[in-house]
Design a protein around this motif. Structure first.
Motif, PDB file in Angstrom:
ATOM      1  N   HIS A 115       0.764  -1.236  -0.010  1.00 38.86           N
ATOM      2  CA  HIS A 115       0.141   0.098   0.087  1.00 38.86           C
ATOM      3  C   HIS A 115       1.064   1.354  -0.047  1.00 38.86           C
ATOM      4  O   HIS A 115       1.562   1.656   1.014  1.00 38.86           O
ATOM      5  CB  HIS A 115      -0.768  -0.002   1.419  1.00 38.86           C
ATOM      6  CG  HIS A 115      -1.499  -1.372   1.580  1.00 38.86           C
ATOM      7  ND1 HIS A 115      -2.229  -1.849   0.419  1.00 38.86           N
ATOM      8  CD2 HIS A 115      -1.779  -2.113   2.600  1.00 38.86           C
ATOM      9  CE1 HIS A 115      -2.871  -2.913   0.887  1.00 38.86           C
ATOM     10  NE2 HIS A 115      -2.443  -3.191   1.968  1.00 38.86           N
ATOM     11  N   GLU A 137      -7.472   7.351   7.655  1.00 40.30           N
ATOM     12  CA  GLU A 137      -8.346   7.760   6.615  1.00 40.30           C
ATOM     13  C   GLU A 137      -7.484   7.727   5.101  1.00 40.30           C
ATOM     14  O   GLU A 137      -8.535   7.474   4.081  1.00 40.30           O
ATOM     15  CB  GLU A 137      -8.481   9.327   6.595  1.00 40.30           C
ATOM     16  CG  GLU A 137      -9.301   9.694   7.893  1.00 40.30           C
ATOM     17  CD  GLU A 137      -9.041  11.306   8.244  1.00 40.30           C
ATOM     18  OE1 GLU A 137      -8.313  12.071   7.739  1.00 40.30           O
ATOM     19  OE2 GLU A 137      -9.850  11.753   8.858  1.00 40.30           O
ATOM     20  N   VAL A 140      -8.894   3.969   4.090  1.00 36.66           N
ATOM     21  CA  VAL A 140     -10.094   3.811   3.708  1.00 36.66           C
ATOM     22  C   VAL A 140     -10.008   4.557   2.395  1.00 36.66           C
ATOM     23  O   VAL A 140     -10.878   3.979   1.615  1.00 36.66           O
ATOM     24  CB  VAL A 140     -11.126   4.902   4.878  1.00 36.66           C
ATOM     25  CG1 VAL A 140     -12.472   4.892   3.988  1.00 36.66           C
ATOM     26  CG2 VAL A 140     -11.090   4.024   6.109  1.00 36.66           C
ATOM     27  N   HIS A 141      -9.666   5.638   2.043  1.00 29.19           N
ATOM     28  CA  HIS A 141      -9.496   6.226   0.707  1.00 29.19           C
ATOM     29  C   HIS A 141      -9.004   5.492  -0.618  1.00 29.19           C
ATOM     30  O   HIS A 141      -9.645   5.480  -1.518  1.00 29.19           O
ATOM     31  CB  HIS A 141      -8.800   7.561   0.914  1.00 29.19           C
ATOM     32  CG  HIS A 141      -8.837   8.602  -0.358  1.00 29.19           C
ATOM     33  ND1 HIS A 141      -8.000   8.375  -1.318  1.00 29.19           N
ATOM     34  CD2 HIS A 141      -9.729   9.240  -0.897  1.00 29.19           C
ATOM     35  CE1 HIS A 141      -8.109   9.037  -2.353  1.00 29.19           C
ATOM     36  NE2 HIS A 141      -9.268   9.765  -2.206  1.00 29.19           N
ATOM     37  N   GLN A 142      -7.920   4.684   0.100  1.00 24.29           N
ATOM     38  CA  GLN A 142      -7.316   3.805  -0.945  1.00 24.29           C
ATOM     39  C   GLN A 142      -8.042   2.754  -0.983  1.00 24.29           C
ATOM     40  O   GLN A 142      -7.877   1.760  -2.020  1.00 24.29           O
ATOM     41  CB  GLN A 142      -5.990   3.232  -0.439  1.00 24.29           C
ATOM     42  CG  GLN A 142      -4.892   4.628  -0.368  1.00 24.29           C
ATOM     43  CD  GLN A 142      -4.885   5.225  -2.037  1.00 24.29           C
ATOM     44  OE1 GLN A 142      -5.147   6.244  -2.147  1.00 24.29           O
ATOM     45  NE2 GLN A 142      -4.154   4.629  -2.519  1.00 24.29           N
ATOM     46  N   GLY A 143      -9.218   2.341  -0.374  1.00 24.36           N
ATOM     47  CA  GLY A 143     -10.016   1.137  -0.478  1.00 24.36           C
ATOM     48  C   GLY A 143      -9.387  -0.307   0.064  1.00 24.36           C
ATOM     49  O   GLY A 143      -9.944  -1.161  -0.041  1.00 24.36           O
ATOM     50  N   VAL A 144      -8.250   0.247   0.895  1.00 24.46           N
ATOM     51  CA  VAL A 144      -7.649  -0.947   1.625  1.00 24.46           C
ATOM     52  C   VAL A 144      -8.537  -1.683   2.609  1.00 24.46           C
ATOM     53  O   VAL A 144      -8.646  -2.762   3.011  1.00 24.46           O
ATOM     54  CB  VAL A 144      -6.190  -0.457   2.314  1.00 24.46           C
ATOM     55  CG1 VAL A 144      -5.549  -1.666   2.879  1.00 24.46           C
ATOM     56  CG2 VAL A 144      -5.492   0.124   1.222  1.00 24.46           C
ATOM     57  N   LYS A 146     -12.412  -1.020   4.981  1.00 25.41           N
ATOM     58  CA  LYS A 146     -13.795  -0.077   4.976  1.00 25.41           C
ATOM     59  C   LYS A 146     -14.227   0.837   5.890  1.00 25.41           C
ATOM     60  O   LYS A 146     -15.139   1.730   5.728  1.00 25.41           O
ATOM     61  CB  LYS A 146     -15.172  -1.217   4.995  1.00 25.41           C
ATOM     62  CG  LYS A 146     -14.850  -2.329   3.761  1.00 25.41           C
ATOM     63  CD  LYS A 146     -16.123  -3.179   4.042  1.00 25.41           C
ATOM     64  CE  LYS A 146     -16.026  -4.116   2.999  1.00 25.41           C
ATOM     65  NZ  LYS A 146     -17.153  -5.306   2.933  1.00 25.41           N
ATOM     66  N   SER A 147     -13.463   1.217   6.886  1.00 29.19           N
ATOM     67  CA  SER A 147     -13.666   2.124   8.066  1.00 29.19           C
ATOM     68  C   SER A 147     -12.376   2.419   8.772  1.00 29.19           C
ATOM     69  O   SER A 147     -11.302   1.465   8.807  1.00 29.19           O
ATOM     70  CB  SER A 147     -14.631   1.466   8.985  1.00 29.19           C
ATOM     71  OG  SER A 147     -14.275   0.385   9.903  1.00 29.19           O
ATOM     72  N   LYS A 148     -12.400   3.339   9.416  1.00 27.06           N
ATOM     73  CA  LYS A 148     -11.093   3.760  10.186  1.00 27.06           C
ATOM     74  C   LYS A 148     -10.877   2.648  11.415  1.00 27.06           C
ATOM     75  O   LYS A 148      -9.868   2.458  11.625  1.00 27.06           O
ATOM     76  CB  LYS A 148     -11.194   5.144  10.730  1.00 27.06           C
ATOM     77  CG  LYS A 148     -10.966   6.445   9.881  1.00 27.06           C
ATOM     78  CD  LYS A 148     -10.974   7.662  10.125  1.00 27.06           C
ATOM     79  CE  LYS A 148     -12.347   7.926  10.905  1.00 27.06           C
ATOM     80  NZ  LYS A 148     -12.496   9.732  11.233  1.00 27.06           N
TER      81      LYS A 148
END
Length: 288
Positions: A115, A137, A140-144, A146-148
């Protein structure tokens, strides 16, 4: 309406300085402390005239310093500080450097997991005090994830794949720097640390022993029993009592600006607004 614990985008808050001030004004806040983690950039911005302060709003200069105590992260609020004080500025610069170094190490671990791009992401935020929240964040933004919460459990918490321990200053160093800047050092949200009762008592004892001035007695999402307990501690230890929502985002409605209970009677005479320096920054509090 007094709120002495809030954050902007300069640390892990979601609002810029101007938007935070406007929200505070719209909610009827009369005295607001901006207490970004390990920085005073919002206050420097205000002092420069880059941001207008609503007429009815008094700004209390502050910061929230991350410290290390007994292998725990403990936060110390600095209120009514001189934002240009050399001792405080030096400590905050050291803390920010520690944050940058930790983020770089986390970035290396994430790259090993496939990542990439964390540092570019962090630089785009315009944030002074980067934290694991920003890393979460990013994930999450990278789609790694689903949530913090998932980011912390899988990557950033102690057993996570990219965990890097923090190297914060000590409580005594934080208290010393805050007081050197003319400020009041307050132990932030005391019940949020995962401590047994004996360790909790020891934390209070050691905070007082190193010269801590105040205790955050009333804050968001605090149950009534703990509010009473903290008020008794403040009264017994002759600590100033502070109140603050720990506001980060309008989305966190349970921690919105002003969402704090009134101080219990036992410690109301020790409300921080009775401190001799209070009127240097704010009008006398109309409501205790």
């Amino acid at each position: 309406m007094i709120d002495l614990h809030s954050h902007t985008r300069f640390s892990d808050g979601h609002l810029d300085t101007a938007t935070l001030l406007q929200r505070a004004s719209s909610l009827g806040i009369q005295q607001l402390a901006i207490t970004d983690h390990d920085c005073v950039d919002a206050h420097l911005q205000i002092a420069s005239g880059a941001v207008d302060v609503p007429d009815q709003l008094d700004i209390i200069p502050g910061t929230e310093i991350s410290t290390r105590w007994d292998n725990q992260e403990v936060h110390v609020l600095g209120l009514m500080v001189d934002i240009n004080n050399a001792t405080l500025s030096e400590l905050l610069a050291q803390q920010q450097q520690r944050r940058q170094e930790r983020a770089a190490k986390i970035g290396i671990q994430l790259e090993r997991a496939g990542h990439c791009g964390l540092q570019t992401w962090l630089q785009s935020l315009g944030c002074t005090a980067v934290s694991r929240v920003h890393v979460a964040e990013f994930l999450v933004h990278q789609g790694v994830v689903k949530s913090k919460q998932q980011a912390f459990s899988k990557y950033l918490a102690k057993r996570g794949r990219a965990y890097v321990p923090a190297e914060w200053c000590s409580i005594s160093e934080a208290v010393e720097a805050i007081q050197a800047a003319g400020g009041v050092a307050a132990l932030a949200h005391p019940d949020r640390y995962p401590l047994s009762r004996p360790k909790f008592r020891r934390l209070i004892d050691e905070f007082v022993d190193v010269g801590g001035d105040a205790l955050e007695v009333s804050y968001s999402n605090l149950n009534q029993d703990m509010l009473k307990n903290l008020s008794v501690i403040a009264a017994d230890r002759k600590l100033w009592a502070t109140v603050g929502s720990d506001f980060h985002s309008p989305e966190h409605t349970w921690m919105d600006l002003g969402k704090v209970r009134r101080l219990p009677e036992i410690c109301r005479d020790q409300g921080i607004w009775r401190h001799p320096r209070w009127t240097q920054f704010a009008r006398p509090a109309a409501e205790d």
